[in-house]
Write a protein that holds these residues in place. Sequence first.
Motif, PDB file in Angstrom:
ATOM      1  N   GLU A  55      82.766  42.780  44.303  1.00  0.00           N
ATOM      2  CA  GLU A  55      82.081  42.070  45.381  1.00  0.00           C
ATOM      3  C   GLU A  55      83.020  41.886  46.579  1.00  0.00           C
ATOM      4  O   GLU A  55      82.608  42.058  47.733  1.00  0.00           O
ATOM      5  N   ASP A  56      84.282  41.556  46.303  1.00  0.00           N
ATOM      6  CA  ASP A  56      85.268  41.403  47.374  1.00  0.00           C
ATOM      7  C   ASP A  56      85.476  42.710  48.127  1.00  0.00           C
ATOM      8  O   ASP A  56      85.556  42.728  49.358  1.00  0.00           O
ATOM      9  N   VAL A  57      85.555  43.812  47.403  1.00  0.00           N
ATOM     10  CA  VAL A  57      85.713  45.123  48.032  1.00  0.00           C
ATOM     11  C   VAL A  57      84.511  45.415  48.922  1.00  0.00           C
ATOM     12  O   VAL A  57      84.652  45.885  50.059  1.00  0.00           O
ATOM     13  N   ALA A  58      83.320  45.115  48.423  1.00  0.00           N
ATOM     14  CA  ALA A  58      82.105  45.327  49.221  1.00  0.00           C
ATOM     15  C   ALA A  58      82.171  44.526  50.514  1.00  0.00           C
ATOM     16  O   ALA A  58      81.822  45.025  51.588  1.00  0.00           O
ATOM     17  N   SER A  59      82.645  43.306  50.435  1.00  0.00           N
ATOM     18  CA  SER A  59      82.757  42.455  51.613  1.00  0.00           C
ATOM     19  C   SER A  59      83.765  43.019  52.614  1.00  0.00           C
ATOM     20  O   SER A  59      83.514  43.030  53.817  1.00  0.00           O
ATOM     21  N   ILE A  60      84.885  43.506  52.116  1.00  0.00           N
ATOM     22  CA  ILE A  60      85.921  44.066  52.981  1.00  0.00           C
ATOM     23  C   ILE A  60      85.391  45.262  53.769  1.00  0.00           C
ATOM     24  O   ILE A  60      85.667  45.422  54.955  1.00  0.00           O
ATOM     25  N   CYS A  63      79.900  46.357  52.914  1.00  0.00           N
ATOM     26  CA  CYS A  63      78.910  47.003  52.036  1.00  0.00           C
ATOM     27  C   CYS A  63      78.178  45.994  51.151  1.00  0.00           C
ATOM     28  O   CYS A  63      77.721  46.344  50.057  1.00  0.00           O
ATOM     29  N   GLU A  64      78.059  44.762  51.614  1.00  0.00           N
ATOM     30  CA  GLU A  64      77.447  43.726  50.797  1.00  0.00           C
ATOM     31  C   GLU A  64      76.026  44.077  50.374  1.00  0.00           C
ATOM     32  O   GLU A  64      75.627  43.813  49.243  1.00  0.00           O
ATOM     33  N   ASP A 101      79.993  55.241  47.684  1.00  0.00           N
ATOM     34  CA  ASP A 101      80.138  55.983  48.933  1.00  0.00           C
ATOM     35  C   ASP A 101      80.539  55.062  50.075  1.00  0.00           C
ATOM     36  O   ASP A 101      81.345  55.422  50.929  1.00  0.00           O
ATOM     37  N   CYS A 102      79.974  53.868  50.091  1.00  0.00           N
ATOM     38  CA  CYS A 102      80.246  52.917  51.168  1.00  0.00           C
ATOM     39  C   CYS A 102      81.690  52.412  51.131  1.00  0.00           C
ATOM     40  O   CYS A 102      82.331  52.304  52.159  1.00  0.00           O
ATOM     41  N   VAL A 103      82.189  52.130  49.939  1.00  0.00           N
ATOM     42  CA  VAL A 103      83.546  51.580  49.826  1.00  0.00           C
ATOM     43  C   VAL A 103      84.603  52.664  49.696  1.00  0.00           C
ATOM     44  O   VAL A 103      85.794  52.359  49.632  1.00  0.00           O
ATOM     45  N   GLY A 104      84.170  53.922  49.658  1.00  0.00           N
ATOM     46  CA  GLY A 104      85.121  55.017  49.636  1.00  0.00           C
ATOM     47  C   GLY A 104      85.678  55.362  48.276  1.00  0.00           C
ATOM     48  O   GLY A 104      86.733  55.975  48.180  1.00  0.00           O
TER      49      GLY A 104
END
Length: 105
Positions: A55-60, A63-64, A101-104
């Motif tokens: 979830e933290d990665v998505a926020s960074i 990509c929430e 894909d969004c977070v790489g």
Amino acid sequence: MRTLSRTLGLAALVVLAGTGLGCAPYGALCEDEMLCRDGNDADIDACVVSYESREDVASIYGCEDRWDDYLTCLELELRCDGGNNWTHRGDCDDERNRYNDCVGD
């Protein structure tokens, strides 16, 4: 003095109850998974940390919405499929791929 002790004790309980509510979706998913996999409390804690990290990665990465879509799918589709197999049977692959894909990843 007794009143102060009771008040502080109640305040601590309220704080602890409030912190548990913040990760309720992850806690429920992780508890269900560990019931399936015969896990223990430490496994549940590690599972929650894993979800919180994603979830933290998505926020960074902004990509929430994709994380929320993936999590919603997991909540609906994950199940214990015989033995210790905790699976969504591929039903959440599209949501997972969009998140990745969004977070790489």
